[in-house]
Design a protein around this motif. Structure first.
Motif, PDB file in Angstrom:
ATOM      1  N   ASP A  61       0.842  -1.184   0.000  1.00  0.00           N
ATOM      2  CA  ASP A  61       0.000   0.000   0.000  1.00  0.00           C
ATOM      3  C   ASP A  61       0.881   1.240   0.000  1.00  0.00           C
ATOM      4  OD1 ASP A  61      -1.880   2.135   0.925  1.00  0.00           O
ATOM      5  OD2 ASP A  61      -3.244   0.426   0.998  1.00  0.00           O
ATOM      6  N   ASP A  63       0.212   4.159   1.056  1.00  0.00           N
ATOM      7  CA  ASP A  63      -0.051   5.035   2.204  1.00  0.00           C
ATOM      8  C   ASP A  63       1.174   5.048   3.119  1.00  0.00           C
ATOM      9  OD1 ASP A  63      -0.793   6.041   4.759  1.00  0.00           O
ATOM     10  OD2 ASP A  63      -2.878   5.470   4.423  1.00  0.00           O
ATOM     11  N   ASN A  65       1.589   5.830   6.050  1.00  0.00           N
ATOM     12  CA  ASN A  65       1.357   5.400   7.424  1.00  0.00           C
ATOM     13  C   ASN A  65       1.446   3.889   7.615  1.00  0.00           C
ATOM     14  OD1 ASN A  65       0.809   8.024   8.604  1.00  0.00           O
ATOM     15  ND2 ASN A  65      -1.038   7.994   7.354  1.00  0.00           N
TER      16      ASN A  65
END
Length: 175
Positions: A61, A63, A65
């Protein structure tokens, strides 16, 4: 894995569980293979977290985070700064050093969960560093055994709050 599935229901359609080719690329990028139970966990659960509190890092992913490569660099760099300043509290090396810590999850409170990369990946065990503290807790089990242990109540995690998990804790899929 069956015991974990019995207490933590996976999503019907896991988000970004990773293909064989993606796992190969992730291993090349990290410079190591990853534990089979971690790969199986992401195949079954996909991208997400436990109870909207414990977030599992994934190589698939973008992202920042939850991306394993990005967070690995950030967390290992921060760990090394802490180790330099307070070596008595940070006895481990950081990955990619042999036997170094490699992050696989973190909590909303800032606790960090690592693999201790001693031996082959399927023998890596869990180290949890408490947020805003030099305290670490070592669990001589694999990642999924650790997850089952604290979710079932068989193995408390001293770093986590007393109200986690609760009877409503579920896997939260992130898309």
């Amino acid at each position: 894995m069956d015991k974990l599935i019995a207490i933590l229901t996976p999503p019907e359609t896991p988000h970004k569980p990773g293909s064989v080719e993606e796992w190969r690329e992730a291993a090349e990028q990290l410079g190591t293979d990853l534990p089979a139970d971690y790969k199986e966990f992401l195949r079954i659960y996909g991208t997400g977290g436990v109870g909207d509190f414990l977030w599992i890092l994934t190589p698939f992913d973008p992202d920042v985070n939850i991306n394993l490569s990005i967070r690995q660099r950030e967390l290992c760099e921060a760990y090394l700064v802490s180790k330099t300043n307070f070596p008595e509290y940070y006895p481990y090396e950081a990955y990619p050093a042999p036997g170094g810590l490699l992050p696989w999850a973190y909590t909303d409170n800032g606790d960090e969960l690592y693999w201790l990369t001693e031996g082959p990946p399927d023998q890596w065990t869990v180290v949890v560093y408490e947020s805003r503290s030099p305290d670490c807790h070592v669990y001589p089990v694999r990642m999924t055994d650790f997850l089952y242990g604290f979710l079932s109540g068989e193995t408390p995690c001293e770093a986590f709050p007393d109200d986690f998990p609760d009877e409503d804790t579920a896997y939260i899929s992130v898309e």
